[in-house]
Design a protein around this motif. Structure first.
Motif, short mmCIF file in Angstrom:
data_model
loop_
_atom_site.label_atom_id
_atom_site.label_comp_id
_atom_site.label_asym_id
_atom_site.label_seq_id
_atom_site.Cartn_x
_atom_site.Cartn_y
_atom_site.Cartn_z
N THR A 125 34.13 42.63 40.92
CA THR A 125 33.78 43.83 40.16
C THR A 125 34.63 43.96 38.90
OG1 THR A 125 33.10 44.99 42.19
CG2 THR A 125 33.60 46.34 40.26
N SER A 126 35.93 43.83 39.05
CA SER A 126 36.82 44.01 37.89
C SER A 126 36.66 42.89 36.89
CB SER A 126 38.27 44.12 38.35
OG SER A 126 38.67 42.97 39.09
N VAL A 132 36.60 49.41 39.59
CA VAL A 132 37.23 49.47 40.91
C VAL A 132 38.27 50.58 40.85
CG1 VAL A 132 38.52 48.23 42.68
CG2 VAL A 132 36.90 46.99 41.23
N CYS A 174 34.53 49.41 44.88
CA CYS A 174 33.69 49.36 43.68
C CYS A 174 33.07 50.74 43.44
CB CYS A 174 32.60 48.31 43.86
SG CYS A 174 31.37 48.27 42.54
#
Length: 265
Positions: A125-126, A132, A174
């Motif tokens: 995600t990051s 996040v 997330c």
């Protein structure tokens, strides 16, 4: 089980079987936790030790990885949090995230089979522009998961029940999906429980590899890491002992069965 810190734990027998192994990238400094995680992925994936190469990244730099040598990559959980401020991250964590980030770039570029659980969803995600944060944590133990319509049509998630319990334990999650991500599973306490990128890159907030015994092991090892209030330990253990988590391991097995490749591929 071996506790060698940073070795490609691979045997020549992986060549003899004609199947390319999977690669587990781990970052748990505690040997008992690291070995339990490895054993859990072996068991749920129906894998033999020569079919799952392990590298413990907390112990040393990631060696050059040729994706063509593997059937797929698995990233498990970690004491690290992707959303921690940079100034609070250790040199080891910063190195691990830099090395895994560069590998994730190659994985995404090739749509290479990848499964990230807990810390793995934070990294994906990051790295890919999602968010996040600590807005939807979950206390260690079972949580209810619901498959989305996209999940019901997915090559891995379609075999799971529409709703099931899974083990979690996380301080971050997330909050905003990366661009292009498809939500596969959700929960009331934590809306993003699983997503897919492309066709072959998967991430879950829950731990599909965990058995009841394994989560109790991690609960004991990480009792001071903030996954539950210290004075609620007995209550958390009782909740886990009273739980029935049966569906999630099938997800690991489905990933293995879908993506295992012959050495000739």
């Amino acid at each position: 089980m071996t506790s060698r810190a940073h070795t490609l734990e691979r045997s020549d027998s992986d060549v003899r079987t004609g199947i390319k192994p999977f690669l587990l990238l781990a970052s748990r400094a505690d040997d008992e936790a690291a070995d339990d995680e490895y054993a859990s992925f072996l068991a749920t994936g129906g894998l033999q030790p020569h079919e799952l190469v392990r590298i413990r990244l907390e112990a040393g730099s990631l060696p050059p990885i040729d994706l063509d040598d593997y059937s797929g990559i698995i990233v498990g959980g970690s004491p690290f949090n992707a959303s921690d401020p940079v100034e609070q991250k250790s040199a080891v964590q910063l190195r691990v995230e830099t090395e895994l980030g560069a590998l994730i770039d190659h994985v995404i570029e090739r749509d290479f089979p990848f499964f990230g659980a807990c810390y793995g969803i934070g990294l994906l995600t990051s790295r890919l522009g999602g968010v996040v944060d600590d807005s939807t944590p979950e206390v260690a133990g079972p949580t209810r998961i619901a498959i989305t319509d996209d999940g019901a049509a997915d090559q891995l998630f379609a075999g799971l029940q529409a709703e099931f319990d899974a083990y979690v334990g996380h301080k971050e999650a997330c909050a905003v999906l990366p661009q292009g991500a498809v939500l596969l599973a959700s929960g009331t306490a934590c809306p993003v429980q699983a997503f897919r990128l492309g066709r072959n890159v998967y991430a879950t907030q829950f731990h599909p590899e965990l058995s009841r015994a394994s989560i109790l092991t991690r609960l004991r090892i990480y009792s001071d890491n903030g996954y539950f209030a210290p004075d609620t330990y007995d209550e958390v253990v009782a909740t886990i002992n009273g739980s029935s988590v049966t569906e999630p391991p099938a997800l690991v097995r489905a990933f293995v069965e879908r993506f295992r490749r012959p050495t000739s591929a």
